[in-house]
Design a protein around this motif. Structure first.
Motif, mmCIF file in Angstrom:
data_model
loop_
_atom_site.group_PDB
_atom_site.id
_atom_site.type_symbol
_atom_site.label_atom_id
_atom_site.label_comp_id
_atom_site.label_asym_id
_atom_site.label_seq_id
_atom_site.Cartn_x
_atom_site.Cartn_y
_atom_site.Cartn_z
ATOM 1 N N GLY A 172 42.810 52.139 36.899
ATOM 2 C CA GLY A 172 42.939 51.188 35.807
ATOM 3 C C GLY A 172 42.475 51.830 34.516
ATOM 4 N N SER A 175 39.192 50.526 33.561
ATOM 5 C CA SER A 175 38.142 50.523 34.581
ATOM 6 C C SER A 175 37.035 51.485 34.168
ATOM 7 C CB SER A 175 38.729 50.951 35.926
ATOM 8 O OG SER A 175 39.109 52.320 35.885
ATOM 9 N N LEU A 216 47.457 45.685 39.088
ATOM 10 C CA LEU A 216 46.797 44.871 40.105
ATOM 11 C C LEU A 216 46.402 45.701 41.321
ATOM 12 C CD1 LEU A 216 45.958 42.032 41.083
ATOM 13 C CD2 LEU A 216 48.292 41.742 41.947
ATOM 14 N N ARG A 232 36.089 49.074 43.279
ATOM 15 C CA ARG A 232 36.156 48.216 42.095
ATOM 16 C C ARG A 232 36.015 49.026 40.807
ATOM 17 N NH1 ARG A 232 33.158 44.639 43.954
ATOM 18 N NH2 ARG A 232 34.690 43.071 44.489
ATOM 19 N N ALA A 235 39.416 49.875 39.523
ATOM 20 C CA ALA A 235 40.356 48.764 39.440
ATOM 21 C C ALA A 235 40.397 48.210 38.018
ATOM 22 C CB ALA A 235 39.969 47.662 40.418
ATOM 23 N N GLU A 236 41.590 47.890 37.564
ATOM 24 C CA GLU A 236 41.779 47.342 36.221
ATOM 25 C C GLU A 236 41.259 45.901 36.162
ATOM 26 O OE1 GLU A 236 43.369 47.386 32.187
ATOM 27 O OE2 GLU A 236 42.682 48.888 33.657
ATOM 28 N N PRO A 237 40.334 45.615 35.233
ATOM 29 C CA PRO A 237 39.856 44.231 35.094
ATOM 30 C C PRO A 237 40.877 43.362 34.358
ATOM 31 C CG PRO A 237 38.840 45.638 33.455
ATOM 32 C CD PRO A 237 39.664 46.547 34.323
ATOM 33 N N GLY A 248 43.992 37.525 39.571
ATOM 34 C CA GLY A 248 42.805 38.247 39.149
ATOM 35 C C GLY A 248 42.123 37.635 37.949
ATOM 36 N N PRO A 252 37.555 42.472 39.189
ATOM 37 C CA PRO A 252 38.616 42.764 40.153
ATOM 38 C C PRO A 252 38.166 42.484 41.583
ATOM 39 C CG PRO A 252 38.328 44.588 38.616
ATOM 40 C CD PRO A 252 37.163 43.671 38.427
ATOM 41 N N ASP A 256 42.739 39.286 45.281
ATOM 42 C CA ASP A 256 43.834 39.061 44.331
ATOM 43 C C ASP A 256 45.082 39.841 44.742
ATOM 44 O OD1 ASP A 256 42.146 37.476 42.723
ATOM 45 O OD2 ASP A 256 41.319 39.286 41.793
#
Length: 456
Positions: A172, A175, A216, A232, A235-237, A248, A252, A256
């Motif tokens: 992400g 991230s 996602l 996490r 992972a893209e917030p 989401g 993250p 989701d």
């Protein structure tokens, strides 16, 4: 008119056998699919997790060997680990093939092959060469008569798929790791998931959906040392919108991703895409529209029910039209030939490595289907033109004339073998040619090289 039992064994199974009765009709095919998995019990395979641990130990020893090439102890351990890994690969491959040859319920095998092709992967690292078999065992086979969403989740979170489509190198941009190291997102898995695995080419999505799905999916990660993990910190917030649905939030979570997979599995476009693909594979290039609608409807009525979709296909009159609408792929051809020849259950395991290469894996490659090595994420082609080529047909004929005498020292009477392999699917010309053969190996070879045996 060809009997339903013959059609069921050839079109929906792995071929006729002198040992296992052909399913009489659709109900018998489904009863076999619903029964306990006898083939898996008789021919067990190691799990991917067990294979991963072995591969990780092998890689560790390779790294040690590179740093100290004079270390005789490490060299010996590396050699032993490589032998153990190769033996496991060979054992699993032979069990994979033996299931098709000896299964009393071969529709399960055909569905396993189909869905493994739908979710194609290839092994890249040397340590995981041959581990496609273990991926199929864990992620595909348990779900072929269950929920597609469960299969989709198992595949999307499997280390083999994450490695094959570069998902572990997808970060992400916002991230913690993405911001610190300037890493970005990789869209491979998201694109193939929408285009190949669920909605299909031309489905109701656009490039923005691909981008949002890719964001996602960040956080899905796998490596040889730990297997699958959700990270996490890569992972893209934030909220992502796929097909108009929001998934989401600020923090993250893998749940989701699971929710998005469920949405895709139960989408009407997914149902139609899967139904058409399954019908084309089993029945031919132009399945009737009402069949596709019936299959998709049965699938959606159960949420995402693969068993119901398969049953709907078998219940349609198109399923029982005359044979010959599809060419047997090389794997189907070789397994069907062995099934008709009926070797002992342990015969493949007793083969030496060079014999396996000469009789099975080498011919598969020459025929155009190297074992578990499709060239692209869309898997093996369905079109007959991909399999019926001069080189491929020459290889089939050569195999038909040479290999049966290696399976059986005393080949059966060709006329009896014709009944075993094709029953009432054999026409008068083939019956005459086989009866006129001067030797048993020529007669058996004529059966296996015939158009009737090479089509289903």
């Amino acid at each position: 008119m060809t009997a339903k039992a013959t059609i069921s064994a050839i079109r929906f199974g792995t071929g006729l056998s002198p040992r296992y009765p052909a399913p009489a009709d659709a109900a018998a095919l489904m009863a076999g699919l619903d029964a306990p998995d006898e083939a898996a019990r008789r021919f067990p395979m190691q799990s991917f997790e067990a294979r991963r641990v072995t591969a990780d130990a092998f890689q560790t020893l390779r790294r040690q060997m590179k740093s100290d090439r004079s270390n005789a102890e490490v060299k010996a351990r590396l050699k032993a680990a490589g032998k153990e890994m190769d033996a496991g690969t060979a054992r699993d491959a032979m069990n994979f093939l033996s299931r098709g040859i000896h299964s009393p319920a071969p529709l399960r095998e055909r569905l396993t092959w189909f869905w493994a092709d739908h979710f194609t992967v290839r092994a890249r690292p040397r340590a995981l060469r041959g581990a496609v078999t273990n991926y199929v065992e864990d992620a595909i086979r348990p779900h072929v008569a269950g929920r597609f969403g469960a299969m989709l989740r198992a595949v999307v979170t499997h280390p083999m798929m994450l490695e094959y489509l570069d998902q572990s190198r997808s970060f992400g941009p916002n991230s913690p790791v993405g911001l610190k190291k300037g890493r970005g997102v990789n869209e491979n898995l998201a694109r193939e998931m929408l285009e190949l695995h669920t909605l299909g080419v031309g489905g109701p999505y656009d490039q923005q959906d691909v981008k949002q799905m890719a964001l996602l999916l960040t956080g899905l990660y796998a490596d040889l040392g730990r297997g699958f993990t959700y990270r996490r910190n890569i992972a893209e917030p934030g909220t992502k919108t796929v097909l108009g649905q929001r998934f989401g939030g600020k923090r993250p979570a893998i749940e989701d991703i699971h929710a998005a997979l469920e949405m895709l599995a139960r989408h009407p476009a997914t149902a139609r895409h899967l139904a058409r693909k399954l019908a084309v594979h089993f029945l031919g290039p132009a399945p009737p529209d009402d069949l596709i609608e019936a299959m998709a409807g049965a699938y959606l009525a159960g949420g995402d029910d693969l068993r119901a979709m398969t049953a709907a296909m078998l219940d349609h009159p198109a399923a029982w039209e005359p044979l010959g609408t599809k060419a047997r792929r090389p794997l189907e051809f070789i397994v069907a030939a062995y099934r008709a020849l009926d070797p002992e259950e342990e015969a493949l395991h007793r083969m030496k490595r060079k014999d396996r290469q000469r009789s099975i894996f080498g011919p598969l490659s020459v025929m155009g289907q190297p074992f578990q090595q499709p060239s692209a994420p869309n898997g093996w082609p369905e079109e007959d033109e991909a399999w019926i080529t001069p080189q491929a047909m020459a290889a089939r004929i050569q195999w038909a004339m040479a290999v049966p005498s290696e399976v059986h020292r005393d080949l059966p009477d060709p006329r009896l073998f014709l009944e075993t392999a094709l029953a009432d699917a054999a026409d008068g010309r083939l019956r005459f040619a086989v009866s006129a053969a001067e030797t048993r190996w020529e007669g058996v070879g004529l059966v296996l090289a015939s158009p009737a045996f090479n089509r289903r």
